[in-house]
Scaffold this motif. Sequence first.
Motif, PDB file in Angstrom:
ATOM      1  N   GLU A  40      64.438  41.234  17.804  1.00 23.15           N
ATOM      2  CA  GLU A  40      63.085  41.764  17.571  1.00 23.15           C
ATOM      3  C   GLU A  40      62.463  41.124  16.335  1.00 23.15           C
ATOM      4  OE1 GLU A  40      63.559  46.145  19.667  1.00 23.15           O
ATOM      5  OE2 GLU A  40      64.179  45.896  17.592  1.00 23.15           O
ATOM      6  N   MET A  41      63.298  40.845  15.352  1.00 20.82           N
ATOM      7  CA  MET A  41      62.802  40.172  14.154  1.00 20.82           C
ATOM      8  C   MET A  41      62.269  38.783  14.528  1.00 20.82           C
ATOM      9  SD  MET A  41      63.804  37.733  11.765  1.00 20.82           S
ATOM     10  CE  MET A  41      65.559  37.562  12.030  1.00 20.82           C
ATOM     11  N   ILE A  42      63.004  38.081  15.418  1.00 24.13           N
ATOM     12  CA  ILE A  42      62.517  36.766  15.843  1.00 24.13           C
ATOM     13  C   ILE A  42      61.260  36.917  16.714  1.00 24.13           C
ATOM     14  CG2 ILE A  42      63.092  34.617  17.053  1.00 24.13           C
ATOM     15  CD1 ILE A  42      65.912  34.904  16.182  1.00 24.13           C
ATOM     16  N   ASP A  43      61.198  38.012  17.494  1.00 27.12           N
ATOM     17  CA  ASP A  43      59.969  38.281  18.265  1.00 27.12           C
ATOM     18  C   ASP A  43      58.764  38.357  17.333  1.00 27.12           C
ATOM     19  OD1 ASP A  43      61.334  38.475  20.659  1.00 27.12           O
ATOM     20  OD2 ASP A  43      61.540  40.660  20.564  1.00 27.12           O
ATOM     21  N   VAL A  44      58.945  39.068  16.219  1.00 25.48           N
ATOM     22  CA  VAL A  44      57.846  39.219  15.251  1.00 25.48           C
ATOM     23  C   VAL A  44      57.437  37.852  14.717  1.00 25.48           C
ATOM     24  CG1 VAL A  44      57.230  40.162  12.986  1.00 25.48           C
ATOM     25  CG2 VAL A  44      58.482  41.571  14.632  1.00 25.48           C
ATOM     26  N   LEU A  45      58.458  37.065  14.375  1.00 25.54           N
ATOM     27  CA  LEU A  45      58.172  35.722  13.873  1.00 25.54           C
ATOM     28  C   LEU A  45      57.431  34.897  14.935  1.00 25.54           C
ATOM     29  CD1 LEU A  45      58.478  33.362  11.896  1.00 25.54           C
ATOM     30  CD2 LEU A  45      60.779  33.001  12.772  1.00 25.54           C
ATOM     31  N   ASN A  46      57.906  34.988  16.171  1.00 27.50           N
ATOM     32  CA  ASN A  46      57.260  34.230  17.253  1.00 27.50           C
ATOM     33  C   ASN A  46      55.815  34.680  17.455  1.00 27.50           C
ATOM     34  OD1 ASN A  46      59.119  32.319  17.943  1.00 27.50           O
ATOM     35  ND2 ASN A  46      60.077  33.525  19.578  1.00 27.50           N
ATOM     36  N   ASP A  47      55.592  35.986  17.342  1.00 24.62           N
ATOM     37  CA  ASP A  47      54.239  36.518  17.460  1.00 24.62           C
ATOM     38  C   ASP A  47      53.329  35.868  16.408  1.00 24.62           C
ATOM     39  OD1 ASP A  47      52.425  38.501  18.637  1.00 24.62           O
ATOM     40  OD2 ASP A  47      52.417  39.342  16.599  1.00 24.62           O
ATOM     41  N   GLN A  48      53.859  35.773  15.192  1.00 25.89           N
ATOM     42  CA  GLN A  48      53.088  35.128  14.114  1.00 25.89           C
ATOM     43  C   GLN A  48      52.823  33.663  14.445  1.00 25.89           C
ATOM     44  OE1 GLN A  48      55.360  35.744  10.511  1.00 25.89           O
ATOM     45  NE2 GLN A  48      55.168  37.978  10.628  1.00 25.89           N
ATOM     46  N   LEU A  49      53.857  32.991  14.952  1.00 27.05           N
ATOM     47  CA  LEU A  49      53.711  31.565  15.259  1.00 27.05           C
ATOM     48  C   LEU A  49      52.662  31.349  16.350  1.00 27.05           C
ATOM     49  CD1 LEU A  49      57.421  30.264  15.227  1.00 27.05           C
ATOM     50  CD2 LEU A  49      55.677  29.995  13.459  1.00 27.05           C
ATOM     51  N   ASP A  55      54.205  26.450  18.227  1.00 22.49           N
ATOM     52  CA  ASP A  55      55.178  26.597  19.303  1.00 22.49           C
ATOM     53  C   ASP A  55      56.193  27.684  18.919  1.00 22.49           C
ATOM     54  OD1 ASP A  55      56.437  25.990  21.661  1.00 22.49           O
ATOM     55  OD2 ASP A  55      57.687  24.407  20.768  1.00 22.49           O
ATOM     56  N   PRO A  56      56.323  28.731  19.730  1.00 19.17           N
ATOM     57  CA  PRO A  56      57.317  29.760  19.375  1.00 19.17           C
ATOM     58  C   PRO A  56      58.744  29.232  19.493  1.00 19.17           C
ATOM     59  CG  PRO A  56      56.409  30.196  21.549  1.00 19.17           C
ATOM     60  CD  PRO A  56      55.634  29.039  20.984  1.00 19.17           C
ATOM     61  N   ILE A  57      59.664  29.915  18.803  1.00 17.50           N
ATOM     62  CA  ILE A  57      61.063  29.496  18.814  1.00 17.50           C
ATOM     63  C   ILE A  57      61.707  29.912  20.135  1.00 17.50           C
ATOM     64  CG2 ILE A  57      63.311  29.872  17.711  1.00 17.50           C
ATOM     65  CD1 ILE A  57      61.340  30.654  15.202  1.00 17.50           C
ATOM     66  N   ALA A  58      62.292  28.931  20.820  1.00 16.68           N
ATOM     67  CA  ALA A  58      62.946  29.251  22.097  1.00 16.68           C
ATOM     68  C   ALA A  58      64.337  29.807  21.820  1.00 16.68           C
ATOM     69  CB  ALA A  58      63.040  27.999  22.954  1.00 16.68           C
TER      70      ALA A  58
END
Lengths: 262, 227
Positions: A40-49, A55-58
């Motif tokens: 979920e933390m990476i989801d938040v980061l991807n949302d920001q990106l 490009d979001p992190i795969a």
Amino acid sequence: MSAGNMNLNLKIWRQPTGAAEGKLVDYRVEGVSPDQSFLEMIDVLNDQLVRKGEDPIAFDHDCREGICGMCSMMINGKAHGGYKNTTTCQVHMRLYKDGDTIIVEPFRAKAFPIVKDLTVDRSGIDKVMMAGGFISANTGNAQDGNAVLIPKPIADEAMDAAACIGCGACVASCPNGSGMLFMGAKISQLALLPQGQPESPRRSLNMVHTHDTLGFGNCTTHAECEATCPKGISIEHIARMNREYLKAAFTYYEKSRSEGGA
Amino acid sequence: MMAAAVNHYFGSSIGRKQLVATTGLLLCGFLVSHLAGNFFLLVGPNAFNLYAHKLEALGGLLFVVEGILAVIFTIHLGLAIKLNIENVKARGGAKRYALKKNTGRGTTFMSQTMPWTGLILLAFVILHIKSLKLGTYYTTVVDGVTMRDLYKTTMEYFVSTPATIWYVVAMVAAALHTSHGFASAFQSMGWNHGKYFKNVKRIGYLYAVLVSGGFAFLAVWCHLKGV
Ligand code: HEM
Ligand code: SF4
Ligand code: FES
């Protein structure tokens, strides 16, 4: 997503394609809640990106409840973060402190080529399973549960082996990139049970052969796999596979068609 | 494919590892008998020389046994090196991770240094045979029989401090190698069960300390005794 008060520095492996050069890229995520999972933390980061047009992190994930084995990543140098019996999706941010720097890399082994960023191709595990990690008897209708008696300790041991979720952490942690733990778990599980025993020799020969040709390494008993396996699978199962394989190699023989076999 | 099962065994990850394991355990056994022989040094020159002479007197049989030993040794190190090269490739190269931490519950210093301690042992064995077995040939007479004075060769060799230190270093390598190798060999053969494996590990550590310690002790003893 509930806003929290942790700010984290991340170094995440970015690699656009398998063939491209990759590198660690610095990111800062703010307002992380301790109740969020690592994904979920990476989801938040991807949302920001995405909002910034980047490009979001795969990364791989599916069940997010510790049973599918998709969420492969190395967190601070350890598969799934290195917490006992825990997959990445079950790692929660309360395990980290405000201001922490966290390094996230993909699982790596010759048999796990990178697809993109943190996503690797773990289909080698499936190929090893397809080579014999099943029983092919046509069982007909379900029989009475007590028709085949299996002693409790044996059933327990088979169940322990069956807990493997095919996540590949064993391969990623093994200094030899070996797939012996997940393969051993399957061969051992089926060799313990009457339903699996008839095909055990053929299964052992075929699975080990496939494992080797896919470029997984050899076991040298580091036991780092057992220590990182989110399902706590023991290398005793590798030993059982070694026994099954030895037996099969020297005693099992199928006649070819020209020799009068089926 | 099935017809080739046995052939395939010798080319497979598990089959070759089991050969490394059996040859490793045979070498462990050889070391015990070698150490037992060395202890005749403590009894005295005549006892040691008589023991060596009796072995020598086996003639053709000794030649065969030495040949078997050489084959075992060659299989062990040849396959071990091959497995190791494959493993370096399989892990995905030298620059695998920017950061990799071990859990502390798995891999050990001993298990990580197996190829290196093994190579030290290889170098040691070559020099050892060259300087002792093929070392200066003195003769002596025991009970009216003329025989090789291997005791003298040995004592002369260990007068040198560097030679003694190198011997002890090699024995430390042997201790590290066997303390992982002994239990690992049981695992490779499939003899790991919760019921007894802890004890296999203990015996492995005990073996490593006693056998390597025994060799090292005798080397230091020779050095301190002088010619
Ligand atoms: C007197 C000499 C030696 C003894 C008693 C010995 C003993 C052993 C044993 C018991 C094993 C464990 C096998 C297994 O895990 O299945 C082993 C593995 C190994 N040995 Fe030796 N060995 C000796 C010499 C050597 C030499 C000369 C090399 C050389 C290059 C070598 C390299 C290795 C390697 C690389 C492994 C496998 C690594 C591993 O399991 O991590 N050994 N040895
Ligand atoms: S054995 Fe453990 S670490 Fe390996 S794939 Fe199965 S669950 Fe994952
Ligand atoms: S996402 Fe399914 S186990 Fe983590």
